[in-house]
Write an enzyme that holds these catalytic residues in place. Sequence first.
Site, PDB file in Angstrom:
ATOM      1  N   LYS A   1       5.286 -10.169  -8.449  1.00 45.62           N
ATOM      2  CA  LYS A   1       4.265  -9.193  -8.145  1.00 45.62           C
ATOM      3  C   LYS A   1       3.946  -9.379  -6.535  1.00 45.62           C
ATOM      4  CE  LYS A   1      -0.419  -7.791  -9.333  1.00 45.62           C
ATOM      5  NZ  LYS A   1      -1.676  -8.381 -10.016  1.00 45.62           N
ATOM      6  N   TRP A   2       4.436  -8.263  -5.969  1.00 42.01           N
ATOM      7  CA  TRP A   2       4.070  -8.301  -4.219  1.00 42.01           C
ATOM      8  C   TRP A   2       2.954  -7.424  -4.089  1.00 42.01           C
ATOM      9  CZ3 TRP A   2       8.575  -8.732  -0.605  1.00 42.01           C
ATOM     10  CH2 TRP A   2       8.291  -8.126   0.518  1.00 42.01           C
ATOM     11  N   ASP A   3       1.984  -7.910  -3.723  1.00 45.83           N
ATOM     12  CA  ASP A   3       0.624  -7.314  -3.513  1.00 45.83           C
ATOM     13  C   ASP A   3       0.660  -6.705  -1.898  1.00 45.83           C
ATOM     14  OD1 ASP A   3      -1.874  -6.230  -4.084  1.00 45.83           O
ATOM     15  OD2 ASP A   3      -2.545  -7.956  -4.907  1.00 45.83           O
ATOM     16  N   MET A   4      -0.422  -5.916  -1.675  1.00 41.91           N
ATOM     17  CA  MET A   4      -0.564  -5.659  -0.246  1.00 41.91           C
ATOM     18  C   MET A   4      -2.027  -5.175  -0.195  1.00 41.91           C
ATOM     19  SD  MET A   4      -0.750  -2.946   2.110  1.00 41.91           S
ATOM     20  CE  MET A   4      -0.274  -2.491   3.610  1.00 41.91           C
TER      21      MET A   4
ATOM     22  N   ASP B   1      -6.186  -0.988 -10.378  1.00 38.02           N
ATOM     23  CA  ASP B   1      -6.976  -2.219 -10.786  1.00 38.02           C
ATOM     24  C   ASP B   1      -8.016  -2.039 -11.694  1.00 38.02           C
ATOM     25  OD1 ASP B   1      -5.896  -4.371  -9.255  1.00 38.02           O
ATOM     26  OD2 ASP B   1      -7.143  -4.103  -7.679  1.00 38.02           O
TER      27      ASP B   1
HETATM   28  C1  DGJ Z   1      -5.147  -6.836  -5.973  1.00 42.21           C
HETATM   29  C2  DGJ Z   1      -4.363  -6.500  -7.232  1.00 42.21           C
HETATM   30  O1  DGJ Z   1      -4.057  -5.026  -7.565  1.00 42.21           O
HETATM   31  C3  DGJ Z   1      -4.704  -7.450  -8.291  1.00 42.21           C
HETATM   32  O2  DGJ Z   1      -3.982  -7.140  -9.727  1.00 42.21           O
HETATM   33  C4  DGJ Z   1      -4.680  -8.931  -8.033  1.00 42.21           C
HETATM   34  O3  DGJ Z   1      -3.293  -9.241  -8.003  1.00 42.21           O
HETATM   35  C5  DGJ Z   1      -5.455  -9.095  -6.452  1.00 42.21           C
HETATM   36  N1  DGJ Z   1      -5.053  -8.196  -5.581  1.00 42.21           N
HETATM   37  C6  DGJ Z   1      -5.148 -10.379  -6.083  1.00 42.21           C
HETATM   38  O4  DGJ Z   1      -5.841 -10.713  -4.869  1.00 42.21           O
END
Ligand code: DGJ
Length: 739
Positions: free
Chosen positions: A475-478, A547
């Site tokens: 899962k690549w988050d930003m 989220d």
């Molecule tokens: C934002 C993501 O949308 C969440 O699912 C989670 O991974 C958090 N960041 C983690 O910091």
Amino acid sequence: MPITVNEQEKTIHLETDHTSYMMAVSEYGHLGHLYYGKRIKHVNPAEHFRFFEVPSPRPDLKREKARMLAIFPFEYPTGGTGDFRTPALQVRNEKGMSACELLYRDARVEFGKPKLPGLPSSFGDEQSVETLTVELEDPVLHLKVMLLYSVFVKEDIITRSVRICNEGKEGLTIERALSASMDLENRNFEVLGLFGDWARERHPERVKLHHGKQVISSLRGVSSPQEAPFIALLGEGTSQERGEVTAMNFVYSGNFVAVAERSASESVRLGMGIHPEGFSWQLLPGAEFVTPEVVMTYSSEGLDEMTHHFHDFYRNHLIRSRYLQEERPVLINNWEGTYFDFDETKLYEIARGASACGIEMFVMDDGWFGNRNDDEHGLGDWMVNEEKLKGGIRQLADRIRGLGMKFGIWVEPEMVNPDSDLYREHPDWAIAIPGREPSLFRSQLVLDISRKEVRDEIMDRILKVLHEVEADYVKWDMNRYLSDLGSFALTQERQGELSHRYVLGVYEMQERLVKELPNLLFENCSSGGARFDPGMLYYSPQIWTSDDTDAIERLKIQEGTALVYPLSTMGAHVSKVPNEQVGRICPIATRANVALAGSFGYELDITKMTAEEKEEIPKQIRMYHRFRKLTMEGDYYRIASWSAERPFDVWMIVSKDRKEALVTYVQVLGRPQTGAERIRLRGLDPDTGYHMETVSGKMLPSTSSLRYGDDLMNDGMLFPALGDFESLVLYLRAERAGV
Ligand code: DGJ
């Protein structure tokens, strides 16, 4: 032949199964837009060019050229010479003056579709797509502009992008370069867009197109949760089933603009591309700039048809992952279950509980690396935190695999906390303006990944971990927008290139990831769904939608997202109650029924669930397994969108052969003493008899007998009002289908 160039008449006709797109060159050499709509054979250029409205006898346009340019229906309009509407292209010469006029030179056709260098783009073989290149030139600037149109016949899609080449000896600066534009005549249009914010992304909104400009855009460095890179013009009375839709969607993940401009002459200019604000690009002699791709479609049969065009197109010609065909594992993610508060025992216990219920993959979210015990520290330090995960990450992954589960991991490669070893080592790697304290957001700064050394170092570090654990999923988050735009590495003249170079940097990093780990199930994410766009889908087959995991909140979010993107692209999880974002308590069945419309998973601490709730999980997983192929590959129909007056939501998924369908009904609020709702289904075969099975919720009496498609679609079927947040799912199977 989907593309016909008539050299004599100087007309160009692009044809898909149901649509026609036409252009022509005027006697003054300008390329004009004639038509985009239902498939036809003929159109009259003279009527569209509107020369008769210019108060000057033809052909003496010397006197009134600016008047002509102001109403001419341009295919790719430029600024500075007399067309005062929104230009697609603006170029400044070395003396700082900004004007451009493009004249037609040539058009050629090729089978297939060339790649766009460094950019995500759709693809297809020589049978499925043909590409037209129209060459235009500004002879004063020595600027060559190539308009690319790729025609996907079966999906009724035309993609567009533009190559801009400086063929002169003088340096030029591009100040604006949209990827697509067209001038239509107003048909009392409405504009449909997708709007929201964090945790309420992509809510559909429809307003009348007024005089002046209606702009949908992002200047946040990402395609954004506030305004999505999608715009549609709707003809009068357009509904899900009926009416005209002309839509554009942008294969790009950064700043964008979509504009619909209705001018005094009742022409409507529709354009889309990189947002020109803050953008400039130096085009030295011999250099070329390529714009990202716009995907266009037209439907004469309402929004459902538009949705089917986009869904089929993205499934067939954009998403590359093998997981497009393969069944995706049901995952459990620990984020909402633990946040940063975990150790290896806690994670293992969640995995153990999950595997006992039949969940197939464990995903370890934020907090496993560096000094990352909250969101203030450690971002950028991609080394496992062995105080938290004793024995290291590989050991944990092995133990979880020992339960028969796959193992996935969260990363946020584009960011750094000031309190991190990475920042202390390389403070100049963060985007910032010298002399100005950059604004923090979630205590983090954005790395300047327009720089190759930054991209390479970060990817080396992250890939080392991914290889070590043999990650099955990433899962690549930003988690923040871009501000304080300054790069230590770019010259003064090139600072305006930073936002676009940043996006190109993301693409290069993600390309490296999917090339090095081709079997990975890859999910993009950006504070939920802040970067849900076709650019990202080129790399990852799914994106974390929001989220907000509350089932009722998800209804609008998923409705708006699924208007454009296939259901398989939407990450959707069952989470705990009361819900983390809104405190609502929805039954677990409804939480699952809503999440079943996407790539399904769980996001909670399973060790804290009640025994009754836990018992539901294996049933839900069986349901997901049973219907995941239908959900991933079928046609999606939006039947009802909930409102205060009609507080229920209904959608359907129908298999391509129309032998199977799934109907989901969600009651947002129950109402006393209201009769059952008669709802007309869609997409079925009128002559087929369907068996109905209630797979979730109370059985409806009307489902016990065989029901015919014509009856269900025209007379409809009764859905009795349920209680607050209750739902049901019906499965329809054709009488003689071998299912
Ligand atoms: C934002 C993501 O949308 C969440 O699912 C989670 O991974 C958090 N960041 C983690 O910091």
